[in-house]
Scaffold this motif. Structure first.
Motif, PDB file in Angstrom:
ATOM      1  N   ILE A  54       0.867  -1.173   0.000  1.00  0.00           N
ATOM      2  CA  ILE A  54       0.000   0.000   0.000  1.00  0.00           C
ATOM      3  C   ILE A  54       0.910   1.231   0.000  1.00  0.00           C
ATOM      4  O   ILE A  54       1.417   1.658   1.042  1.00  0.00           O
ATOM      5  N   ALA A  55       1.128   1.775  -1.209  1.00  0.00           N
ATOM      6  CA  ALA A  55       2.023   2.917  -1.365  1.00  0.00           C
ATOM      7  C   ALA A  55       1.376   4.201  -0.855  1.00  0.00           C
ATOM      8  O   ALA A  55       2.064   5.082  -0.321  1.00  0.00           O
ATOM      9  N   ALA A  77      -1.792   3.707   9.781  1.00  0.00           N
ATOM     10  CA  ALA A  77      -1.279   2.395  10.184  1.00  0.00           C
ATOM     11  C   ALA A  77      -0.953   1.491   9.002  1.00  0.00           C
ATOM     12  O   ALA A  77      -0.022   0.682   9.083  1.00  0.00           O
ATOM     13  N   VAL A  78      -1.713   1.602   7.907  1.00  0.00           N
ATOM     14  CA  VAL A  78      -1.520   0.652   6.803  1.00  0.00           C
ATOM     15  C   VAL A  78      -0.615   1.173   5.690  1.00  0.00           C
ATOM     16  O   VAL A  78      -0.153   0.390   4.867  1.00  0.00           O
ATOM     17  N   LYS A  79      -0.359   2.460   5.669  1.00  0.00           N
ATOM     18  CA  LYS A  79       0.485   3.012   4.602  1.00  0.00           C
ATOM     19  C   LYS A  79       1.878   2.398   4.689  1.00  0.00           C
ATOM     20  O   LYS A  79       2.499   2.366   5.745  1.00  0.00           O
ATOM     21  N   GLY A  80       2.342   1.853   3.558  1.00  0.00           N
ATOM     22  CA  GLY A  80       3.652   1.208   3.501  1.00  0.00           C
ATOM     23  C   GLY A  80       3.635  -0.266   3.845  1.00  0.00           C
ATOM     24  O   GLY A  80       4.650  -0.950   3.725  1.00  0.00           O
ATOM     25  N   LYS A  81       2.498  -0.775   4.253  1.00  0.00           N
ATOM     26  CA  LYS A  81       2.372  -2.196   4.609  1.00  0.00           C
ATOM     27  C   LYS A  81       2.028  -3.032   3.371  1.00  0.00           C
ATOM     28  O   LYS A  81       1.450  -2.540   2.417  1.00  0.00           O
ATOM     29  N   THR A  82       2.373  -4.307   3.441  1.00  0.00           N
ATOM     30  CA  THR A  82       1.936  -5.223   2.399  1.00  0.00           C
ATOM     31  C   THR A  82       0.453  -5.516   2.602  1.00  0.00           C
ATOM     32  O   THR A  82      -0.099  -5.258   3.682  1.00  0.00           O
TER      33      THR A  82
END
Length: 150
Positions: A54-55, A77-82
């Protein structure tokens, strides 16, 4: 009210007044709309997913303080996560707001502010609407996937 409860309340109010990652997301390749017909909360989640990461993520919508703050904290929380990491976080968050998280959300960072939501069952849907919408967006292919928390 304990100091910890006051801190949690202030974090929720801050994210409600000044939501992070709020607005339209140009170039989104995943998106979904969510609505809670019981209280009128509505959210639109847009994602840029590149190589299963999640770019970028943003949301728009309106609703109660819990709903808006949850969407704001979720995007951070989710930005940058797979995708897998985001889905695991969704599962943990959902357990937290249902009162089923054994650790009480201690390793969830700021998301722990929603630990008290389980005491108010009608508010669980407010807190989890954006998360269900995120999940629908991750499962979509650039079409708006409707979500309802009925």
């Amino acid at each position: 009210m304990t100091d910890l409860q006051e801190l949690y309340q202030s974090v929720i109010l801050d994210h409600n007044r000044k939501p992070r990652n709020f607005g339209e997301l140009a170039g989104a390749n995943r998106q979904a709309d969510g609505k809670n017909p019981l209280c009128g909360d509505e959210v639109h989640v847009s994602l840029v997913v590149e190589n299963d990461i999640i770019a970028d993520v943003k949301f728009t919508g309106h609703g109660c303080a819990i709903s808006k703050a949850s969407a704001s904290l979720m995007t951070a929380a989710v930005k940058g996560k797979t995708r897998a990491e985001a889905e695991a976080l969704f599962t943990r968050f959902h357990a937290l707001v249902l009162g089923q998280d054994a650790d009480g959300g201690k390793d969830l960072g700021q998301l722990v502010v929603f630990s008290g939501v389980s005491r108010f069952p009608v508010r669980v849907k407010c807190a989890s609407l954006s998360w269900h919408t995120l999940k629908a967006a991750l499962d979509s292919e650039s079409v708006i996937a409707p979500v309802s928390t009925e």
